[in-house]
Design an enzyme around this catalytic site. Structure first.
Site, PDB file in Angstrom:
ATOM      1  N   GLU A  54       0.813  -1.218   0.000  1.00 27.62           N
ATOM      2  CA  GLU A  54       0.000   0.000   0.000  1.00 27.62           C
ATOM      3  C   GLU A  54       0.846   1.268   0.000  1.00 27.62           C
ATOM      4  OE1 GLU A  54      -0.413  -2.590   1.950  1.00 27.62           O
ATOM      5  OE2 GLU A  54      -2.304  -3.411   1.242  1.00 27.62           O
ATOM      6  N   HIS A 123      -9.979  -5.476   8.761  1.00 34.73           N
ATOM      7  CA  HIS A 123     -10.559  -5.090   7.466  1.00 34.73           C
ATOM      8  C   HIS A 123     -11.667  -4.057   7.636  1.00 34.73           C
ATOM      9  CE1 HIS A 123      -8.482  -8.736   6.202  1.00 34.73           C
ATOM     10  NE2 HIS A 123      -8.664  -8.386   4.944  1.00 34.73           N
TER      11      HIS A 123
END
Lengths: 339, 321
Positions: A54, A123
């Site tokens: 990321e 998540h």
């Protein structure tokens, strides 16, 4: 007018903006795999898969944005943004200012969050307030298909970095989307329901819970106004103040936890600027100070639901300002709801 | 001075190195006097900056870091505007909003300077991606970082993506042996960062970073490779940070023998001696260069000191586009 899902609205927005502007490109883990239609229309150079990393996905977007491209990156789940904080907060948010305005960063960072998929806290973590607190960034979190489409298109056209949060529960929710060009300006709230007695101010999935609560309240003779913030930064302060002054009672509702959340800002802002109009203290209904659980009943209990919102509104309407302090403290998720 | 920024002759490179040295010493002196914030100087590392920058063309871009004065000056930056920036003055490259730590100068192709160690590595891929999207572009994006940044995770993410996407990046690792206050030997099990770059399948070289002619030759070859192949190349310049992490710093943590050994290979002295040995430079010539560079820096300091601070209204400008 057509009825499409939020996911379809996002897909339409991406395709329309890539068609309109050749500088728009999109990359991220699985982007090319999942959006084969975009690869087919715009080519592999503009729709790319990336390594699962990321930091470099976001950093690459920042560097590209500063040098003429308009990247959109999909970082999947909001907690993964933690791996990209330097690039988003320190670079995208600060390097315009630190360079004395030499660069701009027209980029969109997409991420999903919220209860609905029972995926647990790594998540599902509503981090939007972190980015509201960071200068140089804009933050949006829509609740309807039309706003997903219109705000994503506006975010892509914006010359600033925009965090585009997608509530996990809403992807398959259908809604009416106008035909033709749909653009929703950043920083403008939507009044979904006009009301006189209490303002229910929210964003993302809990907007729908507020609408349901407003219907319950209407059946009991209470007129609730429902404001969907849509953008968290810029925040539509004028809309918030107008509604607070009109009803004199404000309930702020969001799934993110209470401490230093968006609701804290709204409550403080209303207190600073509309104190004289308030008939009761501002109430906040939020998720608890706990990681999001996976178990379905716990995950649902994390989120302020319509019955709790209606109950809070009823208490505010019943309370007289002269009666003193708030009848109940702000409500945080399951624990205090059961208290 | 400034028109010499693309002159790769040894004398021109010597003069730029001496300009950088004079600049750094002047800024360190102002900091020592207490009228400016401490800066991170690049004293001892001038050859790496000048050797690489002389190998780049005007159309190429660079990204740098908190130890950036050498890169900026070698690129032709105005020392007056640099010192003004260090002093927080309105006439600085970033209107005084950067200070010394993140000076960029878009007009010189110095983009997105980041003081977060490794930050420039995360941004260089995007700058290079922009170049790959322009048909026919043969530009190179050079990014400067140290051995400290090589210990950041994003170093590996950057090299991996650059290799996979075939990005035209010249990675310039100035291995100056120091990661803030910690010696590289305490943090890395390998002597050279090159081995990590090579593990990503990138062409990687280690050179004597104190010999500007060696650096320039290696950088020129690397730039030519990148222009031709559009693939990244990694260049490690072995050098030494002979002043502290920032000013002032007593360097009590530095091994005096190591410091002395590197000072004996000072990049300016190394080149000057070579030029003297083959008759291309004499004492008078050296003195003339020294006089010119110090005069330029004196003028720069005077300009910066005389420059106004920003208006207070600038506090909240340039936040959003």
């Amino acid at each position: 007018m057509s009825v499409i899902t939020v996911n379809e609205a996002i897909s339409q927005a991406l395709a329309e903006e890539m068609r309109r502007d050749p500088a728009v490109l999109m990359f991220g883990e699985g982007v090319a795999t999942k959006r084969a239609n975009l690869v087919a229309e715009f080519g592999a150079a503009r729709v790319r898969n990336t390594p699962l990393a990321e930091g470099i996905i976001a950093g690459t977007a920042v560097g590209a944005a500063a040098t003429g491209l308009r990247p959109i990156v999909d970082l999947l789940f909001a907690p993964f943004l933690c791996f990209a904080m330097d690039e988003i907060v320190n670079s995208a948010g600060k390097l315009r200012y630190l360079s004395g305005g030499q660069f701009k960063f027209p980029m969109v960072v997409m991420a999903m969050s919220g209860a609905g998929w029972t995926v647990g806290a790594q998540h599902n973590h509503n981090l939007e307030a972190w980015f509201v607190h960071s200068p140089g960034l804009k933050v949006v979190m829509p609740s309807s298909a039309a706003d997903f489409k219109g705000l994503l298109k506006a975010a892509i056209r914006d010359d600033n970095p925009v965090l585009f949060f997608m509530d996990l529960a809403l992807g398959y929710q259908a809604g009416e989307v106008p035909a033709g060009e749909v653009l929703v300006p950043l920083g403008r709230a939507a009044t979904l329901r006009e009301g006189r007695d209490v303002s229910l101010i929210s964003y993302a999935k809990t907007v729908h819970h507020c609408v349901a609560a407003a219907e319950t309240l209407a059946a009991r003779g209470i007129s609730a106004e429902v404001i969907d913030l849509r953008s968290l930064k810029p925040l539509d302060e004028a809309a918030i103040l107008a509604s607070a002054r009109k009803t004199g009672r404000v309930v702020v509702v969001h799934e993110a936890s209470r401490l230093c959340g968006v609701g804290a800002e709204i409550a403080a802002f209303v207190g600073e600027h509309a104190f004289g109009a308030l008939k009761a203290p501002v109430r906040r209904l939020t998720g608890p100070d706990a990681p999001a659980p996976a178990s379905w009943p716990l995950e649902q209990a994390f989120v302020p639901q319509a019955d709790a919102i209606a109950a809070a509104a009823l208490e505010l309407v019943a309370a007289r300002r002269s009666a003193g302090p708030s009848p109940r403290p702000s409500t945080e998720g399951a624990v205090s709801m059961q208290a | 001075m400034r028109q010499a920024e693309h002159d790769p002759s040894p004398l021109a490179m010597l003069e730029t190195m001496m300009l950088i040295r004079a600049y750094e010493e002047a800024v360190a002196g102002i900091a020592a006097g207490g009228t400016a914030p401490g800066t991170c100087t690049s004293v001892g590392q001038e050859a790496a900056a000048v050797g690489v920058l002389r190998a780049l063309a005007r159309r190429d871009q660079i990204l740098t870091n908190h130890r950036s004065a050498g890169h900026l000056l070698a690129r032709g930056a105005d020392p007056g505007r640099l010192i003004a920036e260090v002093l927080g003055k309105r006439t600085g490259y970033c209107k005084g909003k950067s200070g010394s730590l993140h000076i960029s100068a878009a007009e010189l192709g110095v983009v997105l300077t980041s003081t977060i160690v490794g930050g420039e590595l995360s941004l260089a891929t995007g700058v290079a991606l922009s170049r790959t999207m322009k048909p026919g572009d043969d530009g190179v994006v050079a990014t400067f970082f140290g051995d400290g940044a090589a210990c950041e995770g994003v170093f590996h993410e950057s090299l991996n993506l650059a290799a996979m996407w075939s990005l035209p990046i010249l990675y310039v690792c100035e291995n100056n042996q120091w990661q803030a206050f910690v010696h590289r030997r305490e943090t890395m099990p390998v002597e050279h960062v090159r081995t990590w770059a090579a593990a990503h399948g990138i062409e990687a070289h280690t050179v004597d970073g104190n010999d500007v002619e060696v650096v320039h030759a290696a950088a020129s070859a690397a730039v030519a490779r990148i222009r031709a192949t559009r693939k990244p190349v990694f260049l490690e310049a072995l050098t030494y940070r002979t002043r502290g992490h920032y000013e002032p710093d007593d360097q009590a943590y530095v091994d005096p023998a190591e410091l002395a050994a590197w000072r004996a290979r000072d990049p300016i002295e190394l080149l000057a001696q070579r030029l003297r040995a083959d008759g291309r430079l004499d004492d008078a010539g050296f003195a003339r260069i020294s006089l010119r560079t110090h005069a330029a820096i004196d003028e720069a300091v005077a300009f910066a000191k005389a420059s106004p601070f920003p208006e207070l209204s600038e506090l909240v400008t340039d936040v959003y586009a």
